[in-house]
Design a protein around this motif. Structure first.
Motif, PDB file in Angstrom:
ATOM      1  N   ILE A  94      -4.200  17.303   9.067  1.00 38.06           N
ATOM      2  CA  ILE A  94      -2.932  16.637   9.404  1.00 38.06           C
ATOM      3  C   ILE A  94      -2.817  15.344   8.592  1.00 38.06           C
ATOM      4  O   ILE A  94      -3.839  14.786   8.154  1.00 38.06           O
ATOM      5  CB  ILE A  94      -2.860  16.373  10.946  1.00 38.06           C
ATOM      6  CG1 ILE A  94      -1.427  16.074  11.383  1.00 38.06           C
ATOM      7  CG2 ILE A  94      -3.800  15.260  11.387  1.00 38.06           C
ATOM      8  CD1 ILE A  94      -1.208  16.168  12.900  1.00 38.06           C
ATOM      9  N   GLY A  95      -1.597  14.882   8.391  1.00 37.15           N
ATOM     10  CA  GLY A  95      -1.366  13.621   7.659  1.00 37.15           C
ATOM     11  C   GLY A  95      -1.948  13.701   6.265  1.00 37.15           C
ATOM     12  O   GLY A  95      -1.763  14.676   5.526  1.00 37.15           O
ATOM     13  N   GLY A  96      -2.719  12.681   5.898  1.00 33.54           N
ATOM     14  CA  GLY A  96      -3.304  12.614   4.572  1.00 33.54           C
ATOM     15  C   GLY A  96      -4.298  13.727   4.301  1.00 33.54           C
ATOM     16  O   GLY A  96      -4.693  13.956   3.156  1.00 33.54           O
ATOM     17  N   SER A  97      -4.699  14.434   5.347  1.00 30.71           N
ATOM     18  CA  SER A  97      -5.659  15.513   5.145  1.00 30.71           C
ATOM     19  C   SER A  97      -5.002  16.846   4.785  1.00 30.71           C
ATOM     20  O   SER A  97      -5.672  17.874   4.759  1.00 30.71           O
ATOM     21  CB  SER A  97      -6.550  15.676   6.392  1.00 30.71           C
ATOM     22  OG  SER A  97      -7.477  14.606   6.420  1.00 30.71           O
ATOM     23  N   LYS A 157     -11.093  13.427   7.847  1.00 27.63           N
ATOM     24  CA  LYS A 157     -12.019  12.363   7.446  1.00 27.63           C
ATOM     25  C   LYS A 157     -12.787  11.850   8.657  1.00 27.63           C
ATOM     26  O   LYS A 157     -14.010  11.721   8.619  1.00 27.63           O
ATOM     27  CB  LYS A 157     -11.254  11.214   6.771  1.00 27.63           C
ATOM     28  CG  LYS A 157     -12.195  10.099   6.348  1.00 27.63           C
ATOM     29  CD  LYS A 157     -11.570   9.028   5.499  1.00 27.63           C
ATOM     30  CE  LYS A 157     -12.641   7.981   5.213  1.00 27.63           C
ATOM     31  NZ  LYS A 157     -12.298   6.960   4.307  1.00 27.63           N
ATOM     32  N   SER A 158     -12.067  11.592   9.743  1.00 33.27           N
ATOM     33  CA  SER A 158     -12.734  11.072  10.944  1.00 33.27           C
ATOM     34  C   SER A 158     -13.524  12.180  11.636  1.00 33.27           C
ATOM     35  O   SER A 158     -14.502  11.929  12.328  1.00 33.27           O
ATOM     36  CB  SER A 158     -11.694  10.521  11.923  1.00 33.27           C
ATOM     37  OG  SER A 158     -10.830  11.578  12.328  1.00 33.27           O
ATOM     38  N   GLY A 159     -13.052  13.397  11.440  1.00 36.08           N
ATOM     39  CA  GLY A 159     -13.733  14.536  12.063  1.00 36.08           C
ATOM     40  C   GLY A 159     -13.392  14.706  13.527  1.00 36.08           C
ATOM     41  O   GLY A 159     -13.963  15.561  14.194  1.00 36.08           O
ATOM     42  N   THR A 161      -9.831  14.317  14.876  1.00 34.54           N
ATOM     43  CA  THR A 161      -8.396  14.297  15.169  1.00 34.54           C
ATOM     44  C   THR A 161      -8.012  15.528  16.006  1.00 34.54           C
ATOM     45  O   THR A 161      -8.361  16.660  15.659  1.00 34.54           O
ATOM     46  CB  THR A 161      -7.590  14.242  13.857  1.00 34.54           C
ATOM     47  OG1 THR A 161      -8.101  13.146  13.077  1.00 34.54           O
ATOM     48  CG2 THR A 161      -6.114  14.016  14.110  1.00 34.54           C
ATOM     49  N   GLY A 218      -6.913   8.512   4.180  1.00 29.79           N
ATOM     50  CA  GLY A 218      -6.244   9.819   4.146  1.00 29.79           C
ATOM     51  C   GLY A 218      -5.109   9.937   3.151  1.00 29.79           C
ATOM     52  O   GLY A 218      -5.106  10.801   2.272  1.00 29.79           O
ATOM     53  N   ARG A 219      -4.126   9.039   3.237  1.00 32.00           N
ATOM     54  CA  ARG A 219      -2.914   9.222   2.405  1.00 32.00           C
ATOM     55  C   ARG A 219      -3.131   8.863   0.946  1.00 32.00           C
ATOM     56  O   ARG A 219      -2.229   9.037   0.135  1.00 32.00           O
ATOM     57  CB  ARG A 219      -1.746   8.455   3.023  1.00 32.00           C
ATOM     58  CG  ARG A 219      -1.977   6.983   3.212  1.00 32.00           C
ATOM     59  CD  ARG A 219      -0.928   6.404   4.166  1.00 32.00           C
ATOM     60  NE  ARG A 219      -1.208   5.014   4.503  1.00 32.00           N
ATOM     61  CZ  ARG A 219      -2.028   4.627   5.471  1.00 32.00           C
ATOM     62  NH1 ARG A 219      -2.665   5.513   6.191  1.00 32.00           N
ATOM     63  NH2 ARG A 219      -2.221   3.338   5.726  1.00 32.00           N
ATOM     64  N   GLN A 306       5.101   9.786   4.110  1.00 29.99           N
ATOM     65  CA  GLN A 306       3.834   9.433   4.758  1.00 29.99           C
ATOM     66  C   GLN A 306       3.195   8.227   4.079  1.00 29.99           C
ATOM     67  O   GLN A 306       2.766   7.275   4.715  1.00 29.99           O
ATOM     68  CB  GLN A 306       2.844  10.606   4.737  1.00 29.99           C
ATOM     69  CG  GLN A 306       1.676  10.344   5.674  1.00 29.99           C
ATOM     70  CD  GLN A 306       0.333  10.796   5.149  1.00 29.99           C
ATOM     71  OE1 GLN A 306       0.240  11.408   4.096  1.00 29.99           O
ATOM     72  NE2 GLN A 306      -0.697  10.508   5.884  1.00 29.99           N
ATOM     73  N   GLU A 310       3.403   4.995   6.497  1.00 25.69           N
ATOM     74  CA  GLU A 310       2.162   4.634   7.178  1.00 25.69           C
ATOM     75  C   GLU A 310       1.522   3.392   6.539  1.00 25.69           C
ATOM     76  O   GLU A 310       0.752   2.680   7.169  1.00 25.69           O
ATOM     77  CB  GLU A 310       1.187   5.835   7.138  1.00 25.69           C
ATOM     78  CG  GLU A 310       0.268   5.903   8.336  1.00 25.69           C
ATOM     79  CD  GLU A 310      -0.548   7.193   8.407  1.00 25.69           C
ATOM     80  OE1 GLU A 310      -0.379   8.084   7.549  1.00 25.69           O
ATOM     81  OE2 GLU A 310      -1.370   7.307   9.331  1.00 25.69           O
ATOM     82  N   GLN A 433      -3.625   1.908   9.851  1.00 20.43           N
ATOM     83  CA  GLN A 433      -2.515   2.545  10.571  1.00 20.43           C
ATOM     84  C   GLN A 433      -2.705   2.347  12.069  1.00 20.43           C
ATOM     85  O   GLN A 433      -2.813   3.309  12.820  1.00 20.43           O
ATOM     86  CB  GLN A 433      -2.362   4.036  10.204  1.00 20.43           C
ATOM     87  CG  GLN A 433      -3.595   4.921  10.304  1.00 20.43           C
ATOM     88  CD  GLN A 433      -4.531   4.763   9.145  1.00 20.43           C
ATOM     89  OE1 GLN A 433      -4.110   4.511   8.024  1.00 20.43           O
ATOM     90  NE2 GLN A 433      -5.823   4.850   9.427  1.00 20.43           N
ATOM     91  N   LYS A 440      -2.151   8.278  19.695  1.00 20.51           N
ATOM     92  CA  LYS A 440      -3.355   9.091  19.959  1.00 20.51           C
ATOM     93  C   LYS A 440      -3.914   8.766  21.341  1.00 20.51           C
ATOM     94  O   LYS A 440      -4.312   9.657  22.093  1.00 20.51           O
ATOM     95  CB  LYS A 440      -4.426   8.815  18.896  1.00 20.51           C
ATOM     96  CG  LYS A 440      -4.157   9.466  17.556  1.00 20.51           C
ATOM     97  CD  LYS A 440      -5.381   9.297  16.659  1.00 20.51           C
ATOM     98  CE  LYS A 440      -5.114   9.703  15.241  1.00 20.51           C
ATOM     99  NZ  LYS A 440      -6.177   9.300  14.322  1.00 20.51           N
TER     100      LYS A 440
END
Ligand code: PA5
Length: 451
Positions: A94-97, A157-159, A161, A218-219, A306, A310, A433, A440
Motif C-alpha cells: 500500500i502507499g509507497g510500497s 517497509k515497516s512489515g 501495515t 515508502g514514497r 501520494q 504525504e 507522515q 491507523k
C-alpha cells in the motif's frame, strides 16, 4: 536533463523567484548533505550505477555486508526466475510500497507489449492487492490466481501495515492450496533488513527477500527493490530507468553543489519549478492540478498525489495535489477550472513523441478529416493552455521528449527532488507522515473492538 520546464505562463516572474532563491539553495544543500534522515534516495541512482561521478555523497546506510550492486543483480536474476515460472505476479502493498511500481508499469505498457512482440518473450501480468480492503476486489485477484501460474510478492517497509498484512495472509493461503510446499519458492518479501512482523515471517518461512534501505521512505522508494523488482518482472529495462534518474541526479547534484545563483541551466529549471509552486501557494493558489493528455499516465497522477500530498501536507501547510486526465475531464472539471473559485494552478505533463499516430478518416468530414489523433491532442493541449491562461489560471508545462524507461527515470527523480526542495522551502519535513498514523490508530481501535 531531458525534461523541459515552461514557466512562461505560471505568473511567477524571475524577480519573484529570486525572493525564494536562497531558501531553495539551503533546501538543496540540506537534501544533498547526506546528514538528513530519509534522504538516501538522493544519491541512490548514482550508487546503483556504480557511478564514479562527483556527487556530493553516496548512499551510506547499507547494512553491513549489503551490496547495492549485488542486490540489483540479484533482483534481475529473480525477475527472470519469476518470468520463467509465472504468468501472474501479485504484488501486495500500500502507499509507497506499490504506487511507484504501478505507475511505471502502466506508463510503459506499450514498451512492454512491443518488447514482447519483438523478442517473443512472455512478460507476466503484474497486478496489485492489499491497497484496499474490498472483498470483491480480492475475490477477483484470487480468481486470477487460480487461472494462472502465479507468484506473490509482499512489500512493506515497516512489515506491520494492516491492509497488506490482511491481504497477504489471504493470498498466501491461496498459494499454499495451489502449490503446497512449492508455494514458498513462489513467494517473495521486500521489507526491513531485520525488524518487523513481515521480516520475521519471511525468515521463518524461508521466502526470498529483498531489503528496503533504512534511509529511504515508502514514497521515495521506487528505485529500490520495492519498485524495481515488480517493474523488472513486468519486462521493463530497470537499468535504463536507473540511468535516467542517475543522469538527472548528477546534473542536478553538480549544479547544486556549485549553485549560489539562479542560472538558466535545465537543472536550475527544476529548482525554479519548486520555487514557483511555493510562490503560487503563497499567493493563494493552494491546489496543484497535475494534468496529462495520455491515459497511460493516469496512475502517474496517483503517484504524484501520494508523493506531494504525504510529503507537503502537514502543520497546516502544503499544496493540495489533484490530477486530471484530458480530454476526458475537460468535459467535467474543465468547467470548474475555467469559471470556478480560483484557488489552483495547473501543471501539465506533456509527452512530445507519442509514437505511431492514427489518421482520422475522410468520412468524418471537415475539419477533422485527414488530421491525426495526436494532432487533435496537440490542439487540445494548446487550446486548454490558452483558455485557462485567459481565465487567469497559472499554467506550468513539464515537457518530456518521449515516454520510455530512461525518461520515466528522469521524471520520477525530477518530481521527487522538486517535492523535497519545495517542502523544505515551506518549512515542513518531506519524509514523515504523522497524519497517517492518526487513522491507523483509530482503525486499530475499531478492529480491536470487533467481536
Ligand atoms: O510513503 C510512505 O512512507 C507510506 O505511504 C508507506 O509507503 C505506506 O504507509 C506503506 O507502509 P509500509 O511499507 O510500511 O507498509
Amino acid at each position: 536533463m531531458n525534461i523541459k520546464v515552461d514557466l512562461s505562463t505560471s505568473g511567477i516572474t524571475s524577480d519573484i523567484r529570486a525572493l525564494l532563491a536562497e531558501d531553495a539553495k539551503v533546501a538543496k544543500e540540506k537534501l544533498w548533505s547526506g546528514k538528513e534522515d530519509f534522504t538516501g534516495w538522493v544519491s541512490l541512482p548514482s550508487s546503483l550505477c556504480g557511478s564514479k561521478a562527483d556527487v556530493p555523497f553516496k548512499i551510506e546506510t547499507c547494512p553491513e555486508g549489503y551490496d547495492l550492486m549485488e542486490e540489483l543483480e540479484d533482483m534481475k536474476r529473480t525477475a527472470e526466475e519469476i518470468r520463467g515460472k509465472c504468468d501472474l505476479l501479485v504484488v501486495v502493498g500500500i502507499g509507497g510500497s506499490y504506487m511507484g511500481a504501478k505507475c511505471v508499469i502502466d506508463a510503459l505498457a506499450e514498451e512492454i507489449a512491443a518488447k514482447a512482440e519483438t523478442t517473443g518473450q512472455n512478460f507476466p501480468e503484474v497486478i496489485f492487492a492489499g491497497c484496499n480492503m474490498s472483498a470483491a476486489f480480492h475475490r477477483d485477484v484470487i480468481k486470477k490466481m487460480r487461472e494462472k501460474e502465479t507468484c506473490l510478492c509482499v512489500i512493506s517497509k515497516s512489515g506491520g501495515t494492516t491492509e497488506p498484512l490482511a491481504a497477504f495472509s489471504i493470498l498466501k493461503e491461496e498459494m499454499d492450496a495451489k502449490y503446497g510446499s512449492d508455494a514458498t519458492s513462489r513467494i517473495y518479501a521486500i521489507t526491513d533488513k531485520s525488524k518487523g512482523r513481515l521480516r520475521e515471517e519471511a525468515d521463518e518461512a524461508g521466502y526470498k527477500t529483498f531489503i528496503v534501505p533504512d534511509n529511504i521512505g515508502g514514497r521515495y522508494s521506487v528505485l529500490t527493490p520495492v519498485g524495481l523488482l515488480p517493474i523488472a518482472v513486468a519486462g521493463i529495462d530497470i537499468d535504463a530507468l536507473i540511468e535516467g534518474a542517475k543522469d538527472l541526479a548528477e546534473e542536478f547534484g553538480q549544479a547544486g553543489s556549485q549553485a549560489d545563483k539562479q542560472t538558466d541551466s535545465k537543472a536550475d529549471s527544476l529548482t525554479n519549478y519548486a520555487i514557483s509552486r511555493v510562490a503560487l501557494s503563497k499567493s493563494g493558489k493552494w491546489i496543484e492540478i497535475f494534468e496529462y493528455f495520455h491515459p497511460e499516465l493516469d496512475f502517474f497522477g496517483e503517484w504524484l498525489k501520494q508523493l506531494f500530498g504525504e510529503s507537503e501536507g502537514k502543520e497546516g501547510k502544503g499544496i493540495f495535489p489533484a490530477s486530471l486526465m484530458f480530454s476526458r475531464d475537460l468535459h467535467s472539471m474543465g468547467q470548474f477550472i475555467q469559471q470556478g473559485k480560483q484557488m489552483f494552478f495547473e501543471t501539465m505533463i506533456i509527452i512530445e513523441d507519442r509514437g505511431e499516430d492514427i489518421t482520422i478518416p475522410d468520412s468524418v468530414g471537415a475539419p477533422l478529416a485527414g488530421k491525426t489523433l495526436e494532432q487533435i491532442n496537440d490542439c487540445a493541449i494548446k487550446g486548454v493552455a490558452a483558455a485557462h491562461t485567459k481565465a487567469g489560471v497559472p499554467v506550468i508545462k513539464i515537457i518530456l521528449p518521449k515516454m520510455d524507461a530512461y525518461n520515466m527515470g528522469q521524471l520520477i527523480y525530477f518530481f521527487e527532488m522538486t517535492c523535497g526542495i519545495a517542502a523544505y522551502i515551506s518549512g515542513v519535513n518531506p519524509f514523515d507522515q504523522p497524519g497517517v498514523e492518526a487513522y491507523k490508530a483509530e482503525m486499530k481501535a475499531e478492529i480491536d473492538a470487533l467481536q
